[in-house]
Write a protein that holds these residues in place. Structure first.
Motif, PDB file in Angstrom:
ATOM      1  N   THR A  37      -5.741   1.981   2.417  1.00  0.00           N
ATOM      2  CA  THR A  37      -5.881   1.985   3.871  1.00  0.00           C
ATOM      3  C   THR A  37      -6.252   0.639   4.445  1.00  0.00           C
ATOM      4  O   THR A  37      -5.924   0.342   5.586  1.00  0.00           O
ATOM      5  N   ARG A  38      -6.975  -0.170   3.750  1.00  0.00           N
ATOM      6  CA  ARG A  38      -7.436  -1.450   4.325  1.00  0.00           C
ATOM      7  C   ARG A  38      -6.275  -2.388   4.557  1.00  0.00           C
ATOM      8  O   ARG A  38      -5.333  -2.420   3.757  1.00  0.00           O
ATOM      9  N   ARG A  39      -6.351  -3.125   5.680  1.00  0.00           N
ATOM     10  CA  ARG A  39      -5.302  -4.129   5.896  1.00  0.00           C
ATOM     11  C   ARG A  39      -5.810  -5.517   5.493  1.00  0.00           C
ATOM     12  O   ARG A  39      -5.045  -6.416   5.286  1.00  0.00           O
TER      13      ARG A  39
ATOM     14  N   VAL B 230      -7.942   0.687  -1.216  1.00  0.00           N
ATOM     15  CA  VAL B 230      -6.716  -0.063  -1.521  1.00  0.00           C
ATOM     16  C   VAL B 230      -5.583   0.361  -0.592  1.00  0.00           C
ATOM     17  O   VAL B 230      -4.817  -0.448  -0.106  1.00  0.00           O
TER      18      VAL B 230
ATOM     19  N   ILE C  67      -2.733  -8.095   4.945  1.00  0.00           N
ATOM     20  CA  ILE C  67      -1.642  -8.124   3.960  1.00  0.00           C
ATOM     21  C   ILE C  67      -0.316  -7.630   4.542  1.00  0.00           C
ATOM     22  O   ILE C  67       0.761  -7.937   4.039  1.00  0.00           O
TER      23      ILE C  67
ATOM     24  N   VAL D  68       1.630   1.925  -3.489  1.00  0.00           N
ATOM     25  CA  VAL D  68       0.490   2.537  -4.164  1.00  0.00           C
ATOM     26  C   VAL D  68       0.398   4.013  -3.815  1.00  0.00           C
ATOM     27  O   VAL D  68       0.172   4.863  -4.667  1.00  0.00           O
TER      28      VAL D  68
ATOM     29  N   GLN E 120       0.827  -1.210   0.000  1.00  0.00           N
ATOM     30  CA  GLN E 120       0.000   0.000   0.000  1.00  0.00           C
ATOM     31  C   GLN E 120       0.858   1.256   0.000  1.00  0.00           C
ATOM     32  O   GLN E 120       0.494   2.272  -0.588  1.00  0.00           O
TER      33      GLN E 120
ATOM     34  N   VAL F  41      -9.063  -4.865   0.255  1.00  0.00           N
ATOM     35  CA  VAL F  41      -8.213  -4.267  -0.780  1.00  0.00           C
ATOM     36  C   VAL F  41      -8.733  -4.666  -2.149  1.00  0.00           C
ATOM     37  O   VAL F  41      -8.837  -3.836  -3.051  1.00  0.00           O
TER      38      VAL F  41
END
Lengths: 514, 681, 101
Positions: free
Chosen positions: C24-26, C22, C93, B665, B662, C31
């Protein structure tokens, strides 16, 4: 005998290979191999002398083979009256040199291998007629010399060897530049005979950076050769190299290697740049004067006998330079004085030979006393005349030859140089007659200090000169005496060639008519 | 081949053969081979006598034989060597052969126990060879060559006792001083050859008379040749070597340094007389006149018997040179002839005395007393009668007493000088030199005789051991003493006051070939005119000199010591030879040696060490700098710097490689946003 | 023109939401859902530009390709997530970082 010149050059290499094969413990057979090789070579040079047609002033016994055709490089050999006596002298002195170095103890195998390689180099320079070949032999000569001085020399040998090497290399680099200049300026050929024909016309009027190309090339080549002569101010490598070198190498250095300089100037500078001869002749005579006076004064002050003899070489080569300059006397500006030109150039070439024999003799004699007393301080001896009468007698003759006594060969050549140069360079010649006095002063003074007076007690059991040493000196002594009394055989050999050189210089020089 | 040429070949080469045999085998032969040399020299004398007799029988003043061969040939440049035989040559050959023979015989006893006996005879042979070479030369080149060879034999013989430092020094000095003269000689040869294109005398003379060389050049050339003569004949200022040359054995002094070698200079001047210009001749005259006077003034005070004779020789040679300069060069040659006989005899006499002294001292084991010092002699007259009477005859001859040979020859010279001075009154000094020297000569020669043979013995216990010398030594004394009488030189005439005889008949003066010179007839007429006046004056001054000497040393009416004190500075100058040696040493030798040392120092310590090696050091320094640049800059900074930079970059940017998808990204988005912002501008 | 803007605004909002998800989510599934949103935002743009930009069916075709792509992507990605879960017992993730040095 079509390939006699090649044989002369490559015979020592064969000897060297044989020496290399013999195991290092068998010192006696190594020495004998060297003696046989140089002996045969000496005989061949005598045959060459015998077969040589002295009426013919051009190149004889020519050999030609293609070598590197893309650069117009050929294996081209030949001999004329200028190089023939030098070839014979080379044969003789290398032969004698083997016996002078008979008592070398250290690394006999290496010594004689290098000795024979040196022989090839020297012979090659005198015989090659292709600049590229000439230059290669010139460099081949340098390397063995470096090792011979650097490994078998005296206490300062490394310093002396590196100095000799760098000094000479500096000269040969300039020479290489000069050779390349000629190569590109004269239609890309290295052939000396062809260049002798082409160069005087091709270089005429050519300018490089606003300076006449002739002058540039002349100076480059002259410095290259002058270092070998040695011409003041390029002379200081000589005393050092002589003092440090083993006796036989000093003999060869003074006897032959110095002659390469004069030979090169006459063969190359005179042959290829007749205009330059005119331009430079006064300077040449003047440098000769400086050599005579400076060398003489330096010799007078020396305390080391070998150094004295070394400076005497500087002094003696000065006469040669003065004589060479006399060629211009035959020009129209100087009244077509062919007599003077012949006397001068002939004297210079004769002086080359005479100095070769006389200085070789002197160095051998210095070696004899050094081997016995282990020093060379002139002041350290005294009264040796009563201890070693034969040695004294021979040294006396050698010294008298050195100071130009009539009846010994040195006188004739010095007198010819003076007589030849006199019509053109009166002042310089008169000034350099002081050399007659200086020569006598330094030789006689040294002679007195070594041989006269009460015998130094330290030397009351000094052995007399032995048979081997006599064998090395006597031939040179006889040559000096013979040519001193009857110089014709020598002058007959060279005179046609001298004439053709003089005519070449005079006819092809644009200055000549000015 | 002509008989004369053939005989000359024998005369020339027999002594050389003797030299070669002696030098190689002398030591191994019985009697050390002296018989080889002696028989060679006797044969030489025999041939010389035959030539002399044939000259007398022919009685032809224009006799001349020449032969030459090409010695050196380069095409156009040729040197021909050869013989020129005329009456002068024949007389000179006889002088050399005769004196050389006497010297050989005299030396048998004189050098009896010498360690280098055979070597000595060898060198005598070499000398005789080279001297004959000079005499026979028909050209300047071979004359110069033999000239130098004579110098060498002189060097070897003066240095015969080389263990003595003084002898070694004297031999070197003789050679070098001669070489100074030879430089001039050689320059003269070059000037003449350059103009004439030949070395032969005949070509030179015809070249000069046809004007190929003239004026100042000819004067300089003549003076150059004369400079050689000055060196050999020990003329001022090159006179310094001859007195020192007395270090050699006395018979050698008699042969070389009195009769023959030193006369070579005069012989050369006589030979080249026709080409000397008036200017050159004037200088020649002054050099000779001054030397005659100056050397005589030194001889007065010397106490060494050989030194007296040496300076007397210098003075007499000055006379001969003076005669050449004033034009009466046949008189010069005449004096050369008579002087050779009486001066050689005087040297033999002194040798006989020294020999006797030496033996007497040896018997006493006295090695400190100087056997040559006249202050140790005296009263030898009765002990050595032959020596005494023989020397007395020669002394009379040199002093110029009538009925002796020297009177005639000296008179001829003085007449010529007087005539010259009468013609050129501004040069009256020459006549004064001549007559003054004559007076002084008479004085010091009798002083020598009185001190040696008369009076009381200075060392009384020595006198018993003084004996007459053996007959090998008295023989030459008797012969040459007899030759001091005038009659031998004037036959068939026997008027003691006239020089006319075979000599004047056979040696005729040649006309100078230089325009402007007086002709031979003019000179002769002038000399003839001045003859009687010169004779009276010369007898007068000689008598005065002898009387004065008698007054000082026999009658003791005048005290030498008092007079020496009264004329202190003159006496001091004279006894110290005018400090020539000291001044030459101080102003010439030492500065030259210092210059040589300086030059050598510059060459070795300065030029080589700093300039040549400095060149090396400069290259070395440049290479060090370029090495530094190469390593420190190019390699270390640029090449390695690139790597380092890359590595730094990597290390820095490694940190943003979090491995978290992330984040990437986020970076991409941020990047896009930044791009968009940039794009929007 | 206003109409196009409206579509674009919606698509942009959708994209931003997706992106936010995408980033911020873990949770891996979340995601993936964000990715689906982004893809669909793109689809809206395709269709909108196709409709208003005068292009015939190009946008539609691309829309269909994207849907197919999204389906394929979802299949592969979910398989990965399930594998991660099977191996690591998590679908966070951030914890799946064994490839980090």
């Amino acid at each position: 005998m079509d390939y006699i010149l090649s044989l002369l050059i490559w015979l020592p290499i064969i000897g060297m290979i044989v020496v290399a094969i013999i195991p290092r413990e068998k010192e006696e057979s190594i020495r004998i191999t060297a003696a046989v090789t140089t002996g045969i070579q000496f005989l061949l040079t005598l045959i060459l002398w015998y077969d040589f047609d002295s009426q013919d002033g051009s190149m004889q016994f020519k050999e030609w083979a293609e070598w590197i055709p893309s650069f117009n490089i050929a294996y081209h050999l030949g001999v004329d009256g200028l190089s023939l006596p030098m070839v014979v002298l080379t044969g003789l002195l290398f032969f004698i040199g083997v016996f002078v170095s008979w008592n070398i103890k250290k690394a006999v195998k290496g010594y004689f291998a290098l000795f024979l390689l040196l022989n090839t180099g020297v012979m090659g320079v005198f015989l090659s007629l292709d600049f590229f070949l000439f230059y290669i032999f010139w460099e081949v000569m340098l390397l063995p010399m470096y090792f011979l001085i650097g490994m078998w020399g005296g206490p300062q040998r490394e310093y002396a060897a590196i100095k000799f090497f760098l000094y000479t290399l500096f000269g040969s680099v300039l020479m290489l530049v000069g050779i390349l200049g000629l190569y590109f300026a004269c239609g890309k050929t290295f052939d000396i005979l062809e260049l002798t024909r082409i160069a005087p016309l091709a270089l005429d009027g050519m300018l490089w950076w606003g300076i006449s190309a002739i002058k540039v090339i002349w100076v480059l080549l002259f410095i290259g050769f002058a270092i070998k002569v040695p011409v003041f101010p390029f002379h200081t490598w000589l005393p050092l190299a002589h003092v440090e070198a083993p006796t036989a190498i000093s003999v060869l250095l003074a006897g032959i290697l110095l002659k390469l300089g004069v030979y090169g100037i006459i063969r190359v500078n005179y042959g290829l740049m007749p205009d330059g001869v005119y331009w430079f002749s006064t300077a040449l005579a003047f440098l000769g004067l400086i050599n005579v006076v400076w060398g003489g004064l330096c010799a007078l002050a020396q305390k080391d006998l070998k150094k004295l003899v070394a400076y005497s070489s500087v002094n003696h080569m000065g006469y040669s330079l003065i004589g060479m300059a006399a060629v211009v006397a035959a020009g129209e500006a100087n009244g077509l004085n062919m007599k003077a030109a012949q006397a001068g150039l002939g004297g210079a070439v004769f002086q080359m030979f005479n100095h070769g024999t006389i200085s070789a003799m002197l160095f051998i004699l210095v070696g004899v006393i050094y081997e016995r007393a282990h020093h060379r301080e002139i002041e350290g001896f005294g009264g040796l005349a009563s201890q070693m009468p034969v040695y004294t007698g021979i040294t006396a003759v050698a010294f008298f030859a050195g100071l130009g006594l009539p009846g010994l060969s040195g006188f004739i050549s010095e007198a010819m140089c003076f007589i030849g140069a006199f019509p053109v360079f009166k002042g310089i010649v008169i000034a350099s007659t002081i050399g007659i006095l200086l020569n006598a002063a330094y030789f006689l003074w040294a002679f007195q200090r070594i041989f006269f007076g009460e015998l130094n007690d330290k030397y009351s059991d000094l052995p007399e000169i032995n048979k081997l040493e006599l064998f090395t000196v006597i031939p040179l002594l006889l040559i000096t005496l013979f040519f001193g009394i009857y110089p014709s055989p020598y002058l007959d050999i060279i005179s046609s060639t001298m004439d053709s050189i003089i005519n070449h210089v005079i006819s092809l020089s644009t200055y000549a008519s000015m | 081949m002509d008989m004369h040429i053939q005989y000359s070949l024998f005369i020339l080469f027999l002594p050389l053969l003797a030299f070669l045999i002696q030098i190689f085998f002398g030591k191994r032969l019985p009697r050390q081979g002296d018989w080889v040399s002696i028989s060679a020299i006797f044969t030489t004398l025999f041939f010389a006598l035959i030539m002399f007799i044939s000259m007398l029988t022919n009685y032809n003043p224009d006799f001349k034989q020449e032969a030459s061969f090409v010695w050196l040939d380069m095409g156009e440049f040729q040197i021909r060597l050869g013989f020129l035989i005329d009456n002068i040559t024949i007389i000179m050959l006889l002088i050399v052969a005769l004196i050389s023979t006497c010297t050989h015989i005299f030396s048998i006893k004189y050098l009896e126990d010498d360690i280098r006996y055979s070597r000595y005879f060898a060198y005598l042979g070499l000398f005789t060879f080279s001297m004959n070479g000079i005499v026979l030369a028909n050209n300047l080149m071979s004359m110069y060559m033999f000239w130098e060879l004579v110098g060498v034999s002189s060097y070897l013989l003066i240095g015969h006792w080389f263990e003595k430092k003084s002898a070694a020094n004297a031999s070197k000095k003789a050679f070098l001083t001669n070489r100074v003269g030879d430089i001039g000689f050689f320059i003269g040869i070059m000037l003449i050859y350059n103009a004439v294109g030949s070395f032969a005398f005949s070509d030179v003379f015809s070249g000069v008379s046809s004007g190929l060389i003239a004026g100042t050049t000819l004067t300089i050339a003549g003076l150059g040749l004369f400079m050689g003569a000055m060196g050999k004949s020990s003329q001022f200022p090159l006179h310094i070597w001859l007195p020192d040359a007395m270090e050699g054995p006395t018979p050698v002094s008699a042969l070389m340094h009195a009769a023959t070698m030193v006369a070579a200079g005069v012989y050369l001047s006589v030979r080249i007389f026709p080409i000397l210009t008036p200017d050159a001749l004037l200088l020649v005259a002054y050099v000779g006149g001054f030397t005659a006077f100056f050397a005589a003034s030194i001889a007065i005070t010397q106490s060494d018997i050989k030194k007296v004779l040496a300076y007397s020789t210098v003075s007499q040679l000055g006379y001969m040179i003076l005669a050449v300069g004033t034009g009466v060069y046949t008189a010069a040659f005449f004096h050369l002839l008579t002087h050779a006989m009486f001066k050689a005899n005087l040297f033999y006499g002194s040798g006989s005395v020294i020999h006797s002294m030496h033996h007497a001292l040896h018997k006493k084991h006295d090695h400190h007393t100087d056997p040559q010092d006249m202050n140790n002699m005296g009263g030898f007259k009765d002990k050595m009668p032959i020596t005494y009477w023989s020397m007395l005859l020669s002394t009379m001859a040199i002093a110029g007493v009538p009925i002796f040979s020297g009177f005639l020859s000296k008179d001829a010279i003085l007449a010529g000088t007087l005539s010259f001075a009468q013609h050129n009154p501004q040069h009256f000094l020459l006549a004064i030199f001549g007559f003054g020297a004559a007076a002084i000569t008479a004085f010091y020669m009798f002083r020598m005789m009185f001190l040696t043979f008369h009076g009381n013995p200075k060392i009384p216990d020595l006198i018993d051991d003084i004996h007459e010398s053996p007959k090998e030594m008295t023989g030459p004394l008797i012969l040459l003493g007899g030759l001091s009488f005038f009659i031998w030189y004037t036959l068939p005439n026997y008027n003691p006051f006239s020089t006319y005889g075979w000599f004047t008949d056979l040696v005729k003066p040649m006309n100078a070939v230089v325009p402007g010179n007086m002709t031979a007839e003019e000179i002769e007429a002038g000399a003839h005119h001045a003859h009687y006046l010169a004779m009276y004056v010369s007898i007068g001054v000689a008598a005065f000199g002898i009387f004065l000497s008698w007054l000082f040393y026999i009658k003791k009416g005048l005290s030498a010591e008092v007079w020496a004190k009264r004329w202190g500075f003159l006496y001091d100058w004279s006894i110290n030879k005018y400090y020539f040696d000291e001044n030459y040493d101080k102003y010439i030798y030492q500065p030259t040696l210092r210059l040589a040392e300086k030059i050598a120092w510059i060459d070795w310590e300065l030029y080589d060490k700093y300039f040549i090696n400095g060149f090396g050091r400069l290259i070395n320094w440049v290479s060090k700098i370029s090495g530094k640049i190469d390593y420190d800059f190019i390699d270390q900074i640029i090449v390695d710097g690139t790597g380092k930079a890359a590595s730094l970059f990597g290390r820095t940017f490694k940190k943003i490689q979090t491995g978290k998808l992330q984040n990437y990204v986020l970076y991409v988005t941020a990047g896009v946003i930044i791009l968009m912002v940039i794009q929007s501008f | 023109m206003d109409q196009l803007n409206n579509y674009l605004f919606i698509a942009a909002a959708l994209f931003s939401i997706g992106l936010f998800g995408v980033m911020t989510r873990r949770n891996g599934i979340a995601v993936l859902m964000g990715v689906e949103l982004i893809l669909n935002a793109a689809n809206i743009n395709f269709i909108a530009f196709s409709r208003f930009g005068g292009m015939n069916l190009d946008g539609h075709i691309f829309g269909l390709i994207v849907i197919v792509l999204a389906a394929a992507e979802a299949a592969v990605a979910l398989a990965i997530v399930i594998n991660i879960y099977n191996n690591m017992n998590t679908i966070n993730i951030d914890d799946a970082s064994t490839m980090k040095e």
